[in-house]
Design a protein around this motif. Sequence first.
Motif: not given
Lengths: 114, 112
Positions: B37, B100, B41-43, B48, B33, B35, B102-104, B45, B88
């Motif tokens: 940000x 999930x 704000x939130x994440x 994917x 995926x 994402x 996640x990467x950094x 999508x 992300x």
Amino acid sequence: GAGVSQSPSNKVTEKGKDVELRCDPISGHTALYWYRQSLGQGLEFLIYFQGNSAPDKSGLPSDRFSAERTGGSVSTLTIQRTQQEDSAVYLCASSLPDRNTEAFFGQGTRLTVV
Amino acid sequence: GEDVEQSLFLSVREGDSSVINCTYTDSSSTYLYWYKQEPGAGLQLLTYIFSNMDMKQDQRLTVLLNKKDKHLSLRIADTQTGDSAIYFCAESFYNQGGKLIFGQGTELSVKP
């Protein structure tokens, strides 16, 4: 509600105190997740609830962290005896039960431990 | 174990293409995926890709997956200042529900 709702949006607490963070998922979403976003650490999985199944707690960093989900809806993440390293943004997400459906994230709770 | 790595920063000029890269270690992932940000704000999508696909295109977004090298990329064509955000990558696994990893995150800065 229309989206995932988290409260409070900001929380400042003293080291050693307990805190509770709340998540209201989207109605009808049986899957609920908690993640932690720390500076320099990215997004870290904490816990996952799916319907009536036993939760996946594999991401909880210590036994000071716990979470519950009442009635398959609202979830509370509790951190006992908070430490400064617990300071982070705690994100909640919910999704439908199918394996690949979009997870919708809340705005998060910013926790600061002083 | 599961590990997802991304470079931390990318800066591009408005109108150029942006390519954000991600590498992962666990080849048993089922979906990968991207994402977004935005500040405060939130994440959200973005897109994917199923793990047995090589490429997916969605308007200005192109996702490329190289399973042999465990490398995922997101290309944003004609990058705009509104694309400035943290991106992300994340993976999910067959036996772990919707969890999930996640990467950094990569902070994309688009300069006019």
